[in-house]
Every structure is written in structure tokens, then in C-alpha cells.
Write a protein that holds these residues in place. Structure first.
Motif, PDB file in Angstrom:
ATOM      1  N   ASP A 132       0.831  -1.209   0.000  1.00 53.65           N
ATOM      2  CA  ASP A 132       0.000   0.000   0.000  1.00 53.65           C
ATOM      3  C   ASP A 132       0.857   1.247   0.000  1.00 53.65           C
ATOM      4  N   THR A 133       1.911   1.228   0.811  1.00 54.43           N
ATOM      5  CA  THR A 133       2.810   2.390   0.864  1.00 54.43           C
ATOM      6  C   THR A 133       4.251   1.904   0.697  1.00 54.43           C
ATOM      7  N   ASP A 134       4.993   2.653  -0.095  1.00 56.44           N
ATOM      8  CA  ASP A 134       6.377   2.291  -0.407  1.00 56.44           C
ATOM      9  C   ASP A 134       7.306   3.311   0.229  1.00 56.44           C
ATOM     10  N   ARG A 184       8.117   9.429   5.714  1.00 54.35           N
ATOM     11  CA  ARG A 184       6.994   9.993   4.961  1.00 54.35           C
ATOM     12  C   ARG A 184       6.461   8.992   3.954  1.00 54.35           C
ATOM     13  N   GLY A 185       7.367   8.299   3.248  1.00 54.86           N
ATOM     14  CA  GLY A 185       6.919   7.342   2.249  1.00 54.86           C
ATOM     15  C   GLY A 185       6.168   6.172   2.836  1.00 54.86           C
ATOM     16  N   ALA A 186       6.495   5.771   4.054  1.00 51.78           N
ATOM     17  CA  ALA A 186       5.843   4.628   4.693  1.00 51.78           C
ATOM     18  C   ALA A 186       4.518   4.988   5.344  1.00 51.78           C
ATOM     19  N   THR A 187       4.271   6.263   5.592  1.00 55.36           N
ATOM     20  CA  THR A 187       3.085   6.676   6.330  1.00 55.36           C
ATOM     21  C   THR A 187       1.830   6.617   5.457  1.00 55.36           C
ATOM     22  N   PRO A 188       0.776   5.895   5.880  1.00 57.84           N
ATOM     23  CA  PRO A 188      -0.470   5.827   5.105  1.00 57.84           C
ATOM     24  C   PRO A 188      -1.248   7.138   5.200  1.00 57.84           C
ATOM     25  N   GLU A 189      -2.153   7.312   4.229  1.00 54.99           N
ATOM     26  CA  GLU A 189      -2.984   8.521   4.248  1.00 54.99           C
ATOM     27  C   GLU A 189      -4.120   8.350   5.237  1.00 54.99           C
ATOM     28  N   GLY A 190      -4.389   9.406   5.981  1.00 57.29           N
ATOM     29  CA  GLY A 190      -5.516   9.391   6.916  1.00 57.29           C
ATOM     30  C   GLY A 190      -5.381   8.270   7.918  1.00 57.29           C
ATOM     31  N   ASP A 191      -6.506   7.517   8.076  1.00 54.45           N
ATOM     32  CA  ASP A 191      -6.521   6.394   9.011  1.00 54.45           C
ATOM     33  C   ASP A 191      -6.464   5.050   8.287  1.00 54.45           C
ATOM     34  N   ALA A 192      -6.104   5.068   7.022  1.00 56.02           N
ATOM     35  CA  ALA A 192      -6.114   3.825   6.243  1.00 56.02           C
ATOM     36  C   ALA A 192      -5.078   2.838   6.772  1.00 56.02           C
ATOM     37  N   GLY A 193      -5.431   1.563   6.659  1.00 57.94           N
ATOM     38  CA  GLY A 193      -4.440   0.536   6.969  1.00 57.94           C
ATOM     39  C   GLY A 193      -3.438   0.424   5.830  1.00 57.94           C
TER      40      GLY A 193
END
Length: 726
Positions: free
Chosen positions: A203-205, A219-228
Motif C-alpha cells: 500500500d505504501t512504499d 513519509r513514504g511509509a506513512t499511510p494517508e488518513g486512518d487507512a491501513g
């Protein structure tokens, strides 16, 4: 050489060992296949990819012929690490996870697991999850289906060996998020489902592969909002210090935002409302056995290649050491002997007896005897031809020459040492020259050969052997070897006072020195080497006289060359073993043992025996490693050998033209000498007996020598008997 079953057994054993080496190198080439970081490449067309996949979650299940995708639960993160294990970075990442009480999913490369099973076992024991990331990290879409299956199954076996369990989680190499799946890798995901795997995307790279800095990784690893999110990180493939630091900051940061951390399979349990997810299954005993075989094969291949690397280093060091020693000592020898004020002492004008042992030498015996009898030594030359039970016309041909200073002695066949001892016993003079029956002397060879006896410490003299028949490429190779490997080495041994061999083609001895060692021994097949070593141990000095030149006929076929060198190599090993006590002796014997024997062992046996490794690793490196570095190293070694050859040819006043065959010699001649040494070593270790091989002669020893035309035979006076027969 033994015949029949023992010989066949050695051939079979050699073939098996060669096949094993080839197999090991192929295994090593496979497991060492280089891969590029996961970021390389980009997505292609999506025409065949279902929308529910490209717009769905990062967990794709195509098992059972249906397609299902799943997303991570909100505020849930699964940390995933690709390309490991790495012996440095994986334990450091595991330590950060352990400190924060977090488990992660590690998608491992099978080749790395086989080498670091303990690391993977520790990860699993701490509650981390192990997934499949292929065995060699190839681009799977470029491989046939059977090879892709092998990539998965071999990685499974490696995981089984480390954890005792099989994993159902698969992440394809060079994959990323679900929306990046294209027409090239969608069939692979379907295929993985048929094989029972869940495909895990991201989902996040974090893009930690590019080492953009700790802040950028977070920053690259952090998901948007509350998404898993399934977060992509790497625990191998380069310096991962930034990944370790970012992970130590990322976990507390996300927890402060209300996130929990879990493995991929535990996240699926939440998705399925508590229903168990079969992400791993216990391995069967058969799986365990196959896993052990795989890990053992890789371990053996690694060990063999590491050993070959060490041996390659040894070869390089020995070659450099030999080259430096030759340049320094051989050059010093040549300068000293060619100085205008150099002299052994007062000129030696004592009469000389030349002993020629002859067995079926009719092709070359006349030229040999004529060259000896016509020498210009002022003290006079007596030639004693000992016919050792010849079945051809050797003796009759010599008798028919009617040379006044030549005698022929006929004896039953008893071997070369016996013929030499008989000749020495019948010789009239105290300076004795020993010559093979196929050798042609230059007119001044005897005169030059005996001059070192002006020094009372000199007990024997080695002459300068030249290859007379240089028409064939095999003979040219031997010409190069004689100039470099024999004559140049003799200069070095002369300086070090540890001459190991006086050539049978041209050597001179004091009778007193021969008596000191009990004559020529029958104990080895290299009677010349045996006698020379005995002389050195007895305290006599053995020297090299380059001006005394003899022309010999070298074997013209590979088979004849093999037979000759097989006897030489085996006989040299016999002589070394016979004189092994010199290693612990005192006095001259100990000096020879601690200087001469190591030189022969390292440069006469070990270096030729190991030299073909250069070519083996060259082939391996050209196909499976960095070809430019490999080719550069090999060319450097060839250049060093070529430089040595040029120096040797200049010192021996030879034309450089034959050196054009030197590169080819590295691929054919050296391999032949290597096999000869292997066979000789095997014969020595097994205690097999080796018989003397009579080589075929064509009488071409003097083909390249600038010799004067033979004088006509003198007339036989009436009433006078022919001279010489006894």
C-alpha cells in the motif's frame, strides 16, 4: 603406467570429480545470480487485469480459480521487508522490532536463506512471519513456467529448513502496489494462486532502497488518513542504516496516531472476522529431507567457490613470487656469467668421457654420436655408447661409423640407470658427460660444459637443452617451456645453490661426486633428478652452464608428450619423497631440503597443478560474474607470463617469434600438464607402479641447430680391426 582396471578406475574417478566440479560451479552460478533492486522497471498495459484487482486491496487471492482482494483494516500496519535475510541488517532490524514489541513479515530470497538459515529461524521464533520472494530474485515474467515453479519451491525448501514450516504468502520480485499490476505479471498472480499462494502487494512504499534520508523514508511509509497499510521496506540489498533509523522513529510515531502493528496473516484474521487463515503449514518429513539436500548443496557450492578463490589467490601470489625471483636472480645470474672478467678458474683441458645410454635409438644415434665425437674440447673426448639390449640396429649403426674415439658396449636390457653405471665404470676419464641417445651437441658444447670443474666445489654441471624439432605446435609449446620453465629456472636454482635436476640430455659429473652418491640409482623413474638431489645433499655444488647447448627431439604428439611428462612428474615426486629427510637434516643436506624441496613443491608441482584454476574461474566469471573484471585479471596474468617469456627468450638469445602460440598454450598445453600432474599424483598416492615408456623418435633433434656438416668417416687401414666394440 598400470593397465586395465586401475587405469579405467582413475579415468572414471577423474570424470566424476570433473562432473562434480562443473555441477558445483553451476549451482554457485545459479544461487549467485545478481538481481536489481525492486524499484527497477515500470508497469505496462492493464488490459487483462480485472478492475477489482487494480482498484482493490494489496492482498490478492486467486486460489480456487476465483479472484478476491483484501485491504488492511483501518489504523493497522503490516511492516514487510524484502530481499533478505542479510547477515548485517536483518538482525539490526529484528532488534528494533523486538525493542518495540512489533512483529513483521519478511519476504525472503531463497539463496540468502540457504546461507543464513539461523537468522530466519530466529525471526520465526520471535513471532515474525516468513513469506516467499523467489529463490534468485529474477524477473519471473521472463522465465518459463517450470522455472518459476522451481523459484517458489526451492525458496519453500529453504524456509522449511530454517523454520520447519511452509509459507503460503508470496510477493513477486519487482512488484509494488495492486494498481501497478499489468498484463505481464497478472498471469503470474493467477499462476501463484493455482500453486496455493496468496499474492501480497503493498500500500505504501518507503522507497528506502534509494536511501533518500530517514525523514523521506518515514513519509513514504506513512499511510494517508486512518487507512491501513502494508508497508514496503528492505532488510537487504545494500546499506540499510537509514531503514533501521527510520523504523525506530516510524513505529512510535504511528502508535501515537493510534495505529497497531501486525503481520499480514494476523491482519487477514481481522479481515475475516476472526476466521483462521492458513498462511503456513507444517513441513512433511520428505520436505525436511529435500530442504536439507538443498541447503547442503548450496553450502558445498559456496565452500568450493570460496576454496577456489583462495587457491586463485595462492596461484597469483606464487606466480608473482616466481616472476620476481626469476627477474632478480636469473637476471643476476646472466649478468654475472656474461661479465668480461668472469671465469670459473683456469681453463679445463682434462680429457672427457661421454656416456650415451641407448635403447632402440637407430633414428638419431648416428647424429648424436657424430656430434659428440667431433667436439672441439682440447683435452680429447671419449664416447662410450652403452647399447642397453636394443632390438634394432643401434649398436651396428654406431660401429659402422668407424669413429676412432667411440666405443660400443652391448649389455642385456637393464634400464637406463644400469646402462649409465656400466658406462661410467668403463669410462677412462674422471670427467664424465652423460647424454641421451637422441641428443645432438654443438661442437663447443663439451668444452663449455666442463669448464665449471675448474672450481673444486663443483660436482656436476647442467647444460642448456634446446628443442630441435620445432615444426609442430606441440613442439613449439615445449620449446617455450624449455626456455622458460627449465633453463630460466636453472639460473635461479644455480644462484640459490639448490639445483634439483641435471637434464639427461646434457650433464657433466666428477667421477668422485658420482662415487659419493653410489652412482645412478634405480629407485625412481627420474634418475637424473634423484642423482642431482643426492649430489646437493652430499655437499657438491651443481651449476648451470648456458653456453653448453644440446639439441633434443621433443615429443611431437600429445600422446607422446603425455607419456614423457607422466614419467617425469611421477619420477620427480618419487625423488622428492626419497629425499624428504633432507627437510630435517643439518649441513648441505638440510640446506637443500629447506630451500630446494619447497621450491620444487611450490613452483614445480603446486603452481602447475593450480594454474588451470585461472582458466576455470575465467570461464565462470565471464558467464556468471563481472566479465570485465574477470577478463582483466586473466589478461594481467597472461601479460605477466608473456613478460617472463620475453625475458627468458632474451636471456637465452632466442627469437621471440614462437611466443605467438603462448596464449593458446594457456588453454591446451597447461591443461595437459595439469592432468599429467593429477595422474602422477594419483599414481604416487595409490602406490601403483609406472613402467618406462620408450618414445617414438624421428631423428630430428638437430633440425633447428646450426651444426657443421658431418665429416666423412675415416678409412679403415688394411689389417686393422674396427675400434671400439667390447
Amino acid at each position: 603406467m598400470t593397465r586395465g582396471k586401475p587405469r579405467i578406475t582413475r579415468i572414471v574417478v577423474g570424470a566424476v570429480l570433473l562432473s562434480m566440479l562443473v555441477g558445483v560451479l553451476l549451482v554457485e552460478a545459479y544461487v549467485n545470480a545478481e538481481f536489481h533492486p525492486d524499484h527497477t522497471g515500470g508497469p505496462g498495459a492493464h488490459a487483462s487485469v480485472p478492475r477489482e484487482v487494480t482498484e482493490g486491496g494489496a492482498i490478492i487471492d486467486t486460489r480456487g480459480g476465483t479472484v478476491h482482494t483484501y485491504r488492511m483494516p483501518p489504523k493497522t500496519i503490516a511492516l514487510t521487508f524484502d530481499d533478505g535475510p542479510d547477515p548485517m541488517w536483518t538482525p539490526r532490524i529484528a532488534a528494533v522490532l523486538r525493542r518495540h514489541g512489533v512483529n513483521a513479515t519478511f519476504f525472503v530470497v531463497g539463496t540468502q536463506v540457504t546461507r543464513h538459515t539461523g537468522i530466519v529461524a530466529d525471526l520465526a521464533a520471535e513471532g515474525n512471519e516468513i513469506g516467499i520472494h523467489s529463490f534468485t530474485h529474477p524477473r519471473l515474467e521472463e522465465l518459463p513456467a517450470w522455472q518459476r515453479d522451481l523459484e517458489y519451491s526451492q525458496t519453500q525448501l529453504a524456509v522449511v529448513r530454517a523454520t520447519g514450516k511452509k509459507s503460503a504468502l508470496l510477493r513477486l520480485p519487482y512488484s509494488s502496489s495492486a494498481n501497478a499490476i499489468d498484463d505481464a505479471n497478472w498471469p503470474l498472480i493467477n499462476e501463484a494462486g493455482r500453486l496455493g499462494y496468496l499474492s501480497i502487494m503493498t500500500d505504501t512504499d518507503s522507497r528506502d532502497w534509494s536511501r533518500p534520508g530517514v525523514d523521506a523514508i518515514v513519509r513514504g511509509a506513512t499511510p494517508e488518513g486512518d487507512a491501513g497499510s502494508i508497508v514496503l521496506l528492505h532488510d537487504a540489498g545494500g546499506d540499510r542504516a537509514q531503514t533501521v533509523a527510520a523504523l525506530d522513529r516510524f513505529i512510535p510515531l504511528m502508535r501515537s496516531r493510534g495505529y497497531t502493528f501486525t503481520t499480514v496473516s494476523d491482519a487477514l484474521v481481522k479481515v475475516f472476522d476472526g476466521r483462521p487463515v492458513s498462511a503456513e503449514t507444517p513441513a512433511t518429513p520428505d520436505d525436511q529431507r529435500r530442504a536439507l539436500a538443498l541447503v547442503t548443496a548450496v553450502s558445498v557450492a559456496d565452500w568450493v567457490l570460496d576454496t577456489l578463490g583462495v587457491l586463485f589467490l595462492v596461484v597469483g601470489l606464487l606466480t608473482i613470487a616466481r616472476t620476481i625471483a626469476l627477474f632478480l636472480l636469473a637476471g643476476r645470474h646472466a649478468r654475472r656469467r656474461r661479465a668480461r672478467n668472469w671465469a670459473w678458474g683456469p681453463p679445463v683441458h682434462l680429457p672427457v668421457s661421454v656416456v650415451v645410454p641407448a635403447y632402440n635409438e637407430k633414428e638419431g644415434i648416428e647424429a648424436a654420436v657424430r656430434s659428440l665425437a667431433g667436439g672441439d674440447h682440447p683435452g680429447g673426448i671419449e664416447v662410450v655408447v652403452v647399447d642397453d639390449g636394443s632390438t634394432d640396429d643401434t649398436a651396428a649403426l654406431v660401429e659402422a661409423m668407424r669413429l676412432p674415439n667411440v666405443r660400443v658396449v652391448r649389455i642385456p636390457n637393464g634400464g637406463k640407470p644400469n646402462a649409465l653405471n656400466v658406462g661410467v665404470a668403463l669410462a677412462k676419464h674422471d670427467i664424465i658427460v652423460m647424454v641421451d641417445g637422441d641428443t645432438v651437441f654443438e661442437p663447443d658444447s663439451v668444452r663449455h660444459l666442463v669448464q665449471p670443474f675448474a672450481d673444486p666445489s663443483v660436482g656436476a654441471v647442467a647444460g642448456n637443452v634446446k628443442v630441435g624439432n620445432r615444426n609442430s605446435i606441440v613442439a613449439r609449446w615445449q620449446h617455450i617451456e624449455y626456455v622458460i620453465g627449465f633453463n630460466l629456472d636453472r639460473r635461479l636454482y644455480d644462484i640459490l645453490r639448490c639445483m634439483p635436476t641435471i637434464p639427461g640430455a646434457i650433464g657433466a659429473f666428477r667421477r668422485e661426486a658420482l662415487q659419493d652418491i653410489g652412482g645412478i640409482s634405480h629407485d625412481t623413474l627420474a634418475e637424473d633428478t634423484d642423482a642431482t638431489m643426492a649430489l646437493c645433499r652430499s655437499g657438491w655444488r651443481v651449476v648451470y652452464e648456458e653456453r653448453a647447448r644440446a639439441w633434443t627431439e621433443a615429443p611431437s604428439t600429445l600422446r607422446q608428450l603425455w607419456l614423457q611428462r607422466y614419467r617425469w612428474s611421477y619420477g620427480t615426486m618419487q625423488a622428492m619423497w626419497k629425499h624428504r629427510r633432507s627437510l630435517v637434516d643439518g649441513g648441505p643436506s638440510g640446506r637443500f631440503g629447506r630451500v630446494g624441496l619447497p621450491f620444487i613443491a611450490f613452483f614445480g608441482i603446486a603452481l602447475p597443478l593450480l594454474a588451470p584454476l585461472i582458466d576455470v574461474l575465467l570461464v565462470y566469471g565471464l558467464f556468471f560474474s563481472g566479465w570485465m573484471v574477470t577478463a582483466g585479471l586473466w589478461l594481467a596474468m597472461l601479460a605477466m607470463q608473456f613478460l617472463t617469456a620475453v625475458v627468458a627468450f632474451r636471456l637465452d638469445k632466442e627469437k621471440l617469434r614462437p611466443l605467438w602460440v603462448l596464449p593458446l598454450q594457456q588453454f591446451v598445453y597447461r591443461q595437459l600438464m595439469y592432468l599429467v600432474l593429477i595422474q602422477s599424483l594419483g599414481t604416487a598416492l595409490t602406490g601403483a607402479r609406472l613402467r618406462w615408456h620408450k618414445l617414438h623418435r624421428a631423428g630430428s633433434a638437430g633440425a633447428s641447430a646450426n651444426l657443421p656438416p658431418p665429416p666423412p668417416p675415416p678409412p679403415v687401414p688394411r689389417g686393422v680391426a674396427k675400434v671400439g666394440r667390447e
